[in-house]
Scaffold this motif. Structure first.
Motif, mmCIF file in Angstrom:
data_model
loop_
_atom_site.group_PDB
_atom_site.id
_atom_site.type_symbol
_atom_site.label_atom_id
_atom_site.label_comp_id
_atom_site.label_asym_id
_atom_site.label_seq_id
_atom_site.Cartn_x
_atom_site.Cartn_y
_atom_site.Cartn_z
ATOM 1 N N PHE A 280 157.924 101.526 43.006
ATOM 2 C CA PHE A 280 158.281 102.946 43.034
ATOM 3 C C PHE A 280 157.153 103.782 42.430
ATOM 4 O O PHE A 280 156.630 103.444 41.353
ATOM 5 C CB PHE A 280 159.577 103.189 42.264
ATOM 6 N N HIS A 281 156.798 104.879 43.101
ATOM 7 C CA HIS A 281 155.664 105.690 42.641
ATOM 8 C C HIS A 281 155.966 106.387 41.315
ATOM 9 O O HIS A 281 155.056 106.765 40.567
ATOM 10 C CB HIS A 281 155.284 106.727 43.707
ATOM 11 N N ASP A 282 157.283 106.584 41.004
ATOM 12 C CA ASP A 282 157.651 107.222 39.734
ATOM 13 C C ASP A 282 158.170 106.193 38.733
ATOM 14 O O ASP A 282 158.989 106.504 37.858
ATOM 15 C CB ASP A 282 158.690 108.316 39.975
ATOM 16 N N CYS A 283 157.692 104.979 38.840
ATOM 17 C CA CYS A 283 158.129 103.889 37.966
ATOM 18 C C CYS A 283 157.846 104.228 36.501
ATOM 19 O O CYS A 283 156.747 104.691 36.154
ATOM 20 C CB CYS A 283 157.389 102.600 38.344
ATOM 21 N N THR A 284 158.823 104.016 35.633
ATOM 22 C CA THR A 284 158.650 104.285 34.204
ATOM 23 C C THR A 284 158.198 103.045 33.441
ATOM 24 O O THR A 284 157.960 103.105 32.237
ATOM 25 C CB THR A 284 159.965 104.798 33.588
ATOM 26 N N HIS A 285 158.113 101.915 34.135
ATOM 27 C CA HIS A 285 157.645 100.650 33.557
ATOM 28 C C HIS A 285 158.529 100.201 32.400
ATOM 29 O O HIS A 285 158.049 99.677 31.395
ATOM 30 C CB HIS A 285 156.189 100.778 33.083
ATOM 31 N N THR A 286 159.830 100.436 32.568
ATOM 32 C CA THR A 286 160.772 100.012 31.528
ATOM 33 C C THR A 286 161.741 98.938 32.026
ATOM 34 O O THR A 286 161.957 97.932 31.349
ATOM 35 C CB THR A 286 161.577 101.220 30.989
ATOM 36 N N SER A 287 162.331 99.158 33.224
ATOM 37 C CA SER A 287 163.308 98.187 33.728
ATOM 38 C C SER A 287 163.383 98.121 35.250
ATOM 39 O O SER A 287 164.186 97.379 35.798
ATOM 40 C CB SER A 287 164.704 98.524 33.176
ATOM 41 N N GLU A 288 162.518 98.907 35.930
ATOM 42 C CA GLU A 288 162.607 98.978 37.388
ATOM 43 C C GLU A 288 162.214 97.655 38.053
ATOM 44 O O GLU A 288 161.303 96.960 37.590
ATOM 45 C CB GLU A 288 161.688 100.089 37.934
ATOM 46 N N PRO A 289 162.909 97.304 39.159
ATOM 47 C CA PRO A 289 162.500 96.118 39.925
ATOM 48 C C PRO A 289 161.168 96.386 40.620
ATOM 49 O O PRO A 289 160.875 97.514 41.006
ATOM 50 C CB PRO A 289 163.633 95.960 40.951
ATOM 51 N N GLY A 290 160.369 95.362 40.741
ATOM 52 C CA GLY A 290 159.083 95.526 41.413
ATOM 53 C C GLY A 290 158.040 96.233 40.575
ATOM 54 O O GLY A 290 157.036 96.721 41.107
ATOM 55 N N CYS A 291 158.225 96.289 39.245
ATOM 56 C CA CYS A 291 157.241 96.922 38.351
ATOM 57 C C CYS A 291 156.101 95.934 38.096
ATOM 58 O O CYS A 291 156.296 94.879 37.487
ATOM 59 C CB CYS A 291 157.887 97.336 37.033
ATOM 60 N N ALA A 292 154.912 96.286 38.548
ATOM 61 C CA ALA A 292 153.760 95.395 38.410
ATOM 62 C C ALA A 292 153.356 95.218 36.948
ATOM 63 O O ALA A 292 152.859 94.151 36.556
ATOM 64 C CB ALA A 292 152.589 95.952 39.216
ATOM 65 N N ILE A 293 153.580 96.244 36.131
ATOM 66 C CA ILE A 293 153.219 96.156 34.711
ATOM 67 C C ILE A 293 154.147 95.201 33.978
ATOM 68 O O ILE A 293 153.698 94.341 33.197
ATOM 69 C CB ILE A 293 153.234 97.560 34.068
ATOM 70 N N LEU A 294 155.456 95.317 34.213
ATOM 71 C CA LEU A 294 156.403 94.404 33.565
ATOM 72 C C LEU A 294 156.165 92.970 34.005
ATOM 73 O O LEU A 294 156.279 92.038 33.203
ATOM 74 C CB LEU A 294 157.836 94.833 33.881
ATOM 75 N N ASP A 295 155.822 92.795 35.275
ATOM 76 C CA ASP A 295 155.514 91.452 35.771
ATOM 77 C C ASP A 295 154.285 90.882 35.066
ATOM 78 O O ASP A 295 154.259 89.692 34.703
ATOM 79 C CB ASP A 295 155.263 91.488 37.289
ATOM 80 N N ALA A 296 153.267 91.712 34.868
ATOM 81 C CA ALA A 296 152.036 91.259 34.216
ATOM 82 C C ALA A 296 152.282 90.889 32.762
ATOM 83 O O ALA A 296 151.715 89.924 32.240
ATOM 84 C CB ALA A 296 150.968 92.353 34.318
ATOM 85 N N ILE A 297 153.155 91.663 32.084
ATOM 86 C CA ILE A 297 153.506 91.348 30.696
ATOM 87 C C ILE A 297 154.274 90.029 30.642
ATOM 88 O O ILE A 297 154.045 89.177 29.776
ATOM 89 C CB ILE A 297 154.338 92.491 30.072
ATOM 90 N N SER A 298 155.157 89.862 31.614
ATOM 91 C CA SER A 298 155.981 88.641 31.655
ATOM 92 C C SER A 298 155.147 87.388 31.876
ATOM 93 O O SER A 298 155.390 86.347 31.244
ATOM 94 C CB SER A 298 157.036 88.776 32.764
ATOM 95 N N ASN A 299 154.137 87.485 32.756
ATOM 96 C CA ASN A 299 153.323 86.291 33.027
ATOM 97 C C ASN A 299 152.069 86.215 32.149
ATOM 98 O O ASN A 299 151.156 85.432 32.419
ATOM 99 C CB ASN A 299 152.956 86.200 34.515
ATOM 100 N N LYS A 300 152.033 87.054 31.101
ATOM 101 C CA LYS A 300 150.992 87.003 30.068
ATOM 102 C C LYS A 300 149.598 87.422 30.551
ATOM 103 O O LYS A 300 148.598 87.148 29.880
ATOM 104 C CB LYS A 300 150.896 85.597 29.452
ATOM 105 N N THR A 301 149.509 88.100 31.688
ATOM 106 C CA THR A 301 148.192 88.597 32.130
ATOM 107 C C THR A 301 147.908 89.984 31.558
ATOM 108 O O THR A 301 146.799 90.491 31.674
ATOM 109 C CB THR A 301 148.114 88.646 33.663
ATOM 110 N N LEU A 302 148.915 90.619 30.938
ATOM 111 C CA LEU A 302 148.741 91.904 30.258
ATOM 112 C C LEU A 302 149.368 91.795 28.879
ATOM 113 O O LEU A 302 150.527 91.384 28.738
ATOM 114 C CB LEU A 302 149.390 93.045 31.056
ATOM 115 N N ASP A 303 148.594 92.173 27.861
ATOM 116 C CA ASP A 303 149.070 92.132 26.478
ATOM 117 C C ASP A 303 150.084 93.259 26.263
ATOM 118 O O ASP A 303 149.792 94.430 26.508
ATOM 119 C CB ASP A 303 147.873 92.300 25.536
ATOM 120 N N GLU A 304 151.269 92.911 25.782
ATOM 121 C CA GLU A 304 152.306 93.924 25.556
ATOM 122 C C GLU A 304 151.853 94.944 24.524
ATOM 123 O O GLU A 304 152.180 96.130 24.617
ATOM 124 C CB GLU A 304 153.607 93.255 25.104
#
Length: 356
Positions: A280-304
């Motif tokens: 979603f273009h207005d993603c808040t990166h908190t709980s939305e499905p398909g959030c690339a940032i949350l996915d990156a945090i989950s798989n440890k490729t982005l430091d929380e």
């Protein structure tokens, strides 16, 4: 000989100065609580701003600061010179003004390089470094990271790797207390006609480093305090002519650097890129499905930690929920708020074109 050439005068400022034929061109080389030291082709002099300038200027950030080229009048007696105009800045390092809501404070102007100084001991803090980088990139100058006191670091390679990972667009230079060739490590950034500002917390060695570059104890330094936090030794901002070319600006240590405005495109380029991949273009990166940032945090490729710092800085600078284009519009509105914002500037420009 034009003395101002030694203080970074360029053709751009010389040309703009011709618009004020009744005044003398000068550069602000020091600032102390409302008073300034300037240099002209006739030497140094203490200066203050004119009553009209003070009355007409409502923003702290538009008052003169170290590095500004200004137009002044000087009497033949020993009275202070009077600053009437600040020439158009090519860059300015801003911080949120302390104790004044909604205002910015200028730390240094017309700088080419911002040396961000961080020591490799108790001062080491990646979130603080990201903050300095964001503000430095936004200033219009190029940030260079100086990691001081490398000889006191037990895990030097790991620390350097961590810094390089969050600063892909900046040079990273390590220095020790006993460094013998400081000028060689910094020489490509110290060129005739350039201005460099040294920024960082107290106790990281800014003043000591500048003294080494100047070849003498020009700036007072103090012993390190408890917990290696250092003590404030620079109480004002001051400019010095470097024997290796250009001029150097020493600034007081800052416990906090409020991000009045910031550039996230380089400091947080990885997060900005991920945000563009969200479902979603207005993603808040908190709980939305398909959030690339949350996915990156989950798989440890982005430091929380890094993402939380990014989000905190966006909120602090007033950019929360804005995309890159909207952020640029907000910056321009701030820049031109004295004339009603960017919309009024565009309207004025449109009317001018019609008259031609």
């Amino acid at each position: 000989m034009n003395i101002l050439n030694n203080y970074g005068l360029t053709e751009r400022f010389s040309n703009e100065a011709t618009l004020y034929s009744d005044f003398l061109l000068a550069r602000v080389i020091a600032q102390y609580r409302g008073l300034y030291k300037i240099v002209t082709n006739f030497g140094e002099k203490q200066a203050e701003i004119s009553g009209k300038f003070r009355f007409d200027t409502t923003e702290l950030a538009k008052f003169p600061t170290v590095g500004d080229f200004v137009m002044v009048t000087c009497d033949t007696n020993n009275s202070n010179a009077i600053i009437h105009h600040v020439l158009t800045r090519k860059s300015v390092f801003l911080r949120t003004a302390v104790g004044v809501s909604g205002q910015a404070q200028s730390i240094a102007a017309n700088i080419d390089t911002v040396f961000i100084c961080m020591s490799l001991n108790h001062n080491f803090n990646l979130s603080r470094l990201e903050r300095y980088l964001s503000v430095a990139w936004d200033s219009g100058a190029t940030p260079v990271i100086l990691l001081t006191k490398a000889d006191l670091c037990q895990d030097l390679d790991e620390k350097i790797f961590e810094v390089q990972r969050v600063s892909l667009f900046s040079d990273v230079i390590t220095l020790t207390i006993f460094e013998e060739n400081v000028e060689q490590k910094l020489e490509k950034h110290l060129k005739t006609g350039t201005t460099s500002a040294f920024i960082g917390s107290s106790g990281v060695g800014k003043s000591t480093l500048i003294n080494r570059l100047l070849g003498e104890e020009t700036i007072k330094t103090a012993d390190i305090g408890k917990a290696d936090k250092g003590r404030h030794t620079t109480t004002g901002r001051e400019m010095f002519v470097s024997p290796f070319g250009g001029v150097l600006i020493d600034t007081p240590g800052m416990r906090e650097l409020g991000a009045y405005t910031a550039d996230f495109s380089k400091t947080f380029d990885d997060i900005e890129e991920l945000a563009g991949k969200c479902k979603f273009h207005d993603c808040t990166h908190t709980s939305e499905p398909g959030c690339a940032i949350l996915d990156a945090i989950s798989n440890k490729t982005l430091d929380e930690r890094r993402f939380e710092n990014y989000r905190k800085l966006k909120i602090e600078a007033g950019y929360d929920g804005l995309n890159a284009k909207e952020i640029e519009v907000k910056k321009l509105d701030r820049m031109f708020k004295d004339v009603g914002g960017m919309k009024n500037v565009r309207k004025f420009a449109k009317e001018q074109r019609k008259r031609k």
